[in-house]
Scaffold this motif. Structure first.
Motif, short mmCIF file in Angstrom:
data_model
loop_
_atom_site.label_atom_id
_atom_site.label_comp_id
_atom_site.label_asym_id
_atom_site.label_seq_id
_atom_site.Cartn_x
_atom_site.Cartn_y
_atom_site.Cartn_z
N LYS A 175 0.87 -1.17 0.00
CA LYS A 175 0.00 0.00 0.00
C LYS A 175 0.90 1.22 0.00
CE LYS A 175 -4.35 -1.40 2.18
NZ LYS A 175 -5.28 -1.16 3.33
N GLU A 176 0.69 2.11 -0.96
CA GLU A 176 1.56 3.27 -1.10
C GLU A 176 1.08 4.45 -0.26
OE1 GLU A 176 1.90 4.22 -5.22
OE2 GLU A 176 3.34 2.62 -5.61
N LYS A 177 2.03 5.30 0.11
CA LYS A 177 1.71 6.56 0.78
C LYS A 177 1.44 7.62 -0.29
CE LYS A 177 4.24 6.16 5.15
NZ LYS A 177 5.34 6.73 5.97
N CYS A 178 0.21 7.79 -0.68
CA CYS A 178 -0.13 8.79 -1.68
C CYS A 178 -1.61 9.09 -1.57
CB CYS A 178 0.21 8.30 -3.09
SG CYS A 178 -0.79 6.91 -3.64
N SER A 179 -2.04 10.16 -2.23
CA SER A 179 -3.44 10.56 -2.22
C SER A 179 -4.13 10.20 -3.53
CB SER A 179 -3.55 12.07 -1.98
OG SER A 179 -2.82 12.79 -2.96
N CYS A 180 -3.53 9.31 -4.31
CA CYS A 180 -4.09 8.92 -5.60
C CYS A 180 -5.23 7.92 -5.41
CB CYS A 180 -3.01 8.33 -6.50
SG CYS A 180 -2.17 6.91 -5.78
N GLU A 216 7.83 5.72 1.34
CA GLU A 216 6.89 5.61 0.23
C GLU A 216 5.75 4.64 0.50
OE1 GLU A 216 8.63 4.95 -3.65
OE2 GLU A 216 10.58 5.62 -2.96
N CYS A 270 -5.41 4.87 -5.93
CA CYS A 270 -5.02 3.54 -5.43
C CYS A 270 -4.35 3.62 -4.06
CB CYS A 270 -4.08 2.86 -6.43
SG CYS A 270 -2.53 3.72 -6.71
N SER A 271 -4.62 4.70 -3.32
CA SER A 271 -3.91 4.92 -2.05
C SER A 271 -4.24 3.87 -1.00
CB SER A 271 -4.23 6.32 -1.51
OG SER A 271 -5.63 6.45 -1.30
N ASP A 272 -5.44 3.29 -1.05
CA ASP A 272 -5.81 2.30 -0.05
C ASP A 272 -5.97 0.91 -0.66
OD1 ASP A 272 -6.34 1.77 2.68
OD2 ASP A 272 -8.49 1.61 2.25
N GLN A 313 3.07 2.42 2.94
CA GLN A 313 2.36 2.30 4.22
C GLN A 313 2.57 0.93 4.83
OE1 GLN A 313 -1.79 3.54 4.48
NE2 GLN A 313 -1.64 4.46 2.45
#
Length: 343
Positions: free
Chosen positions: A194-199, A274, A201-203, A276
Motif C-alpha cells: 500500500k503506497e503513501k499517496c493521495s491517488c 513511500e 489507489c492509495s488504499d 504504508q
C-alpha cells in the motif's frame, strides 16, 4: 497504474487484443546485468577544440576551445569567432558546450556569426547544450531563434533548424518508463504493498511499481523496486505484459512493463518513506479487491501473471545480444526457451 498486454494469434509477440495458448519458459535461467545507454547527440563525435591566439596589444592570450575576450580587452581585429563545434551525421552541427564564451555579449556576437556561417555552409539542425553554470546564456539563444528541446539535472539542450522547411530534428523525450514486479510464492501468495499517496489507489493492495533509472535494464529495475519497497530479494523470470497510456504525468506518455519475479526471500522490510504497508496476500483475495474488479485492463494483466505462474502463458525473456547501434551487449526481450508452447 492500469496495465495491458496480449499475444497475437499467429506470431509470438505482443499485439492488441488476442491471446495465444502460452509457452512456459525456464524459471532457472540466470542473467548477467549489464548497464548501457545510448549516446546523446553531443556525444556522437570526439570532442573537438581549437587552439586560438588572441592579440591584445602587446599580449597574446592562448585558449583551448573558442573563447571570446572579455569586454575590458580590445577585441581581435578579425571580429567574432565561430563557436567551436563538430558536424553530426545528419548535416547538422553540435556546439561544444565547453567552448562557449563566459561573457554574455561575447556569446551573443559569436552565436550570430556562427549561425551566419552555418547557413552559408548549408547546415541543417544545430544542437546547443548549455550547462547549469552557463544559464545566463539561455535567453540570448532563445532570442536568436533557438527552441527548448529537453533538460536534465546540470544542463539544458536547445535546437535551431536552419532550412526553410518543416523541422526534421527528433522531438525531446516523450515517454516515462515504469516497471511492476509480480512476485508469487509456492502458497499462491502475492507480494503486495500500500503506497503513501493521495491517488485513487492509495488504499489498494497493489504490486510494487516504480520508474526505471537512467541506463537501467527493465528487469533489473523491477528487481530493484521490489527490493526497495519490500526488502524481498527476487530474480527475473519473464516479462508478462505491458501497457501504454498517453497524456499522464507531465503530459507525457507512459509505458509500464509487468515482470514475473521469483522470490528468493520472504521477510518483509518496508521503505516507510513511500510505503504504508506490505504483505503476502492470497491471490484470490488480492484480485477480488473492487479496484481490480472494476478495472478490466488491470484485472487482465493480473490474470496473465497467474497464468504465467501456472505455466499456461508464456512471456518474454531477456536475451543478451550485441547491437551494431553502439557495439555493446544489451537485452532483446522475446519469446524463447527450452520448452515449447502448444498453439
Amino acid at each position: 497504474m492500469v496495465l495491458a498486454a496480449v499475444l497475437g494469434r499467429n506470431f509470438l509477440g505482443f499485439c492488441h487484443h488476442e491471446l495465444l495458448k502460452e509457452q512456459r519458459v525456464s524459471r532457472t535461467e540466470k542473467f548477467t546485468l549489464f548497464d548501457s545507454s545510448r549516446d546523446l547527440p553531443w556525444k556522437t563525435s570526439p570532442l573537438k577544440t581549437l587552439n586560438l591566439m588572441f592579440s591584445t596589444g602587446n599580449n597574446v592570450i592562448r585558449r583551448n576551445g573558442i573563447q571570446v575576450v572579455s569586454p575590458d580587452i580590445s577585441a581581435p581585429s578579425w571580429g567574432p569567432e565561430v563557436l567551436g563545434a563538430w558536424d553530426d551525421e545528419y548535416g547538422g552541427v553540435v556546439i561544444n558546450p565547453w567552448s562557449l564564451p563566459s561573457s554574455a555579449n561575447a556569446f551573443a556576437s559569436a552565436l550570430k556569426t556562427s549561425l551566419s556561417d552555418w547557413k552559408l555552409k548549408g547546415k541543417r539542425g544545430i544542437w546547443l547544450k548549455i550547462l547549469e553554470e552557463q544559464a545566463d546564456l539561455v535567453p540570448i539563444a532563445i532570442q536568436e531563434g533557438f527552441k527548448y528541446h529537453h533538460a536534465e539535472p546540470g544542463f539544458l539542450v536547445l535546437t535551431y533548424w536552419i532550412p526553410d522547411e518543416p523541422c526534421l530534428l527528433p522531438a525531446g523525450p516523450s515517454h516515462q518508463i515504469g516497471v511492476g514486479g509480480f512476485v508469487i510464492n509456492d502458497k499462491r501468495e502475492v507480494l503486495v504493498v500500500k503506497e503513501k499517496c493521495s491517488c485513487i489507489c492509495s488504499d489498494v493492495w497493489k504490486l510494487p511499481t516504480g520508474y526505471i533509472n537512467k541506463a537501467e535494464d527493465l528487469f533489473s529495475g523491477a528487481v530493484r523496486e521490489v527490493k526497495e519497497e519490500t526488502g524481498v530479494d527476487t530474480a527475473f523470470l519473464e516479462m508478462v505484459a505491458f501497457r501504454h497510456v498517453h497524456q499522464v504525468a507531465f503530459e507525457k506518455s507512459d509505458l509500464l512493463f509487468v515482470c514475473m519475479l521469483k522470490p528468493l526471500s520472504s521477510d518483509i522490510t518496508i521503505d516507510d518513506r513511500e510505503i504504508q504497508a506490505a504483505r503476502w496476500m492470497a491471490y484470490d483475495e488480492f484480485i477480488s479487491q473492487p479496484y481490480y474488479q472494476e478495472d478490466h485492463m488491470l484485472k487482465k494483466a493480473m490474470e496473465l501473471c497467474l497464468e504465467a505462474y501456472e505455466e499456461r502463458y508464456c512471456g518474454f525473456i531477456a536475451h543478451q545480444l550485441t547491437s551494431k547501434l553502439d557495439g555493446k551487449l544489451s537485452y532483446l526481450y522475446y519469446y524463447g526457451g527450452s520448452n515449447s508452447c502448444e498453439i
